[in-house]
Design a protein around this motif. Structure first.
Motif, PDB file in Angstrom:
ATOM      1  N   UNK A  45       2.978  -3.497  -8.411  1.00 19.32           N
ATOM      2  CA  UNK A  45       3.815  -2.952  -7.823  1.00 19.32           C
ATOM      3  C   UNK A  45       2.849  -1.784  -6.571  1.00 19.32           C
ATOM      4  N   UNK A  46       3.511  -1.199  -5.700  1.00 18.55           N
ATOM      5  CA  UNK A  46       2.697  -0.276  -4.704  1.00 18.55           C
ATOM      6  C   UNK A  46       1.740   0.617  -5.744  1.00 18.55           C
ATOM      7  N   UNK A 105       2.961   4.577   4.293  1.00 22.27           N
ATOM      8  CA  UNK A 105       4.383   5.067   3.990  1.00 22.27           C
ATOM      9  C   UNK A 105       5.390   4.071   3.479  1.00 22.27           C
ATOM     10  N   UNK A 106       4.974   3.053   3.212  1.00 27.99           N
ATOM     11  CA  UNK A 106       5.445   1.847   2.722  1.00 27.99           C
ATOM     12  C   UNK A 106       6.562   1.045   3.727  1.00 27.99           C
ATOM     13  N   UNK A 107       6.193   1.319   4.852  1.00 32.38           N
ATOM     14  CA  UNK A 107       7.038   0.659   6.170  1.00 32.38           C
ATOM     15  C   UNK A 107       6.384  -0.593   6.286  1.00 32.38           C
ATOM     16  N   UNK A 153      -0.895  -1.878   2.379  1.00 29.03           N
ATOM     17  CA  UNK A 153      -0.497  -2.977   1.043  1.00 29.03           C
ATOM     18  C   UNK A 153      -0.134  -4.293   1.261  1.00 29.03           C
ATOM     19  N   UNK A 154      -0.695  -5.199   0.684  1.00 28.63           N
ATOM     20  CA  UNK A 154      -0.412  -6.587   0.899  1.00 28.63           C
ATOM     21  C   UNK A 154       0.497  -7.011  -0.385  1.00 28.63           C
ATOM     22  N   UNK A 196      -2.939   7.936   3.669  1.00 30.78           N
ATOM     23  CA  UNK A 196      -3.505   7.599   2.433  1.00 30.78           C
ATOM     24  C   UNK A 196      -2.502   8.039   1.313  1.00 30.78           C
ATOM     25  N   UNK A 197      -1.895   7.584   0.418  1.00 31.40           N
ATOM     26  CA  UNK A 197      -0.985   8.159  -0.770  1.00 31.40           C
ATOM     27  C   UNK A 197      -1.836   9.091  -1.438  1.00 31.40           C
TER      28      UNK A 197
END
Length: 266
Positions: A45-46, A105-107, A153-154, A196-197
């Motif tokens: 997962x992310x 931002x998970x875009x 993220x990949x 960065x998260x």
């Protein structure tokens, strides 16, 4: 002042201007870790994405139907190039695999070029995917979907396959490199913080009582590229050339002799 001295001074000024650019480009992007240990597993997962440095080649084993996640850092001026290879089982039907890249931002980020979705015919040994992203910008409008400095993220997964192939074992290889575009991608502005998260989630505790870290990439300050780009070098060169043109024009038009005396009464 002679033209030779003027040219010498101009060349010295250009050299001083170019010096900081060379020093700044010496380490523009994160590299593989010093211990040389590349990741050998992927997250699901992310939140559990396996961290991957640029220049490393990660490997992971999984099953068709799994979602495999990795994360990597990218700074302004870089154009990340993400490549993935999936080694398929000896016997399988037609399968379609997809490689997606998301920002902090998970875009979902669009690929500038490269085959991010590919179909492997029946019996194919491998399928190769690639996604060359757009150049990461130092700043963007809030409503835009431009890639910005921070964590990316990949996600690798199969999106179409027969029921008989679901759950079969596969092995994957993922590598992230980037090209430094430099001043050509510079913009007037910068983010206060890279995307960065959050440093940690206090609500989630592991067995040893430590907070779950979402990402260790980046730092509070100094991680993202500063105001300096090689565009300043070309601006300085343009200014020096303009000054030389002005000095050369004056030297050619001012004349060399003393003004001729005009006899009185003429």
């Amino acid at each position: 002042m002679s033209i030779t001295r003027v040219l010498s001074a101009a060349l010295l000024a250009v050299g001083l201007a170019a010096g900081p650019a060379v020093a700044d480009d010496a380490s523009p992007s994160p590299s593989a870790s010093e211990d040389g240990g590349a990741p050998t597993q992927a997250g699901t997962s992310f939140r559990t994405a396996t961290e991957l440095d640029q220049g490393q080649q990660a490997t992971a084993s999984g099953s068709t139907g799994d979602y495999l996640y990795w994360s990597f850092p990218a700074d302004s001026g870089q154009r990340p190039d993400v490549k993935a290879t999936v080694k398929l089982p000896d016997s399988h039907g037609t399968q379609t695999w997809q490689l997606d890249v998301y920002d902090g931002l998970r875009r979902r980020q669009a690929c500038q070029y490269g085959a991010a979705t590919r179909t492997a015919p029946q019996g194919a040994a491998t399928v190769q995917l690639a996604c060359v992203m757009r150049t990461v910008r130092a700043w963007s409008e809030p409503w835009a979907n431009d890639p910005l400095p921070g964590t990316y993220y990949v996600r690798l997964t199969v999106v179409d396959l027969g029921n008989a192939d679901l759950g079969q074992p596969v092995s994957t290889e993922v590598r992230v490199d980037s090209k430094d575009i430099g001043g050509a991608a510079a913009v007037d502005g910068s983010l206060a913080k890279p995307l960065v998260p959050g440093i940690a989630v206090s609500a989630d505790k592991s067995d040893d009582g430590k907070s779950a870290v979402l990402s260790s990439f980046g730092s509070d300050d100094g991680w993202s590229s500063g105001w300096w780009t090689d565009r300043w070098v070309w601006t300085g060169i343009g200014g020096v050339l303009a000054a030389l043109a002005g000095i050369g024009g004056y030297a050619l038009t001012r004349g060399t002799g003393r003004p001729r005396q005009v006899p009185p009464g003429v």
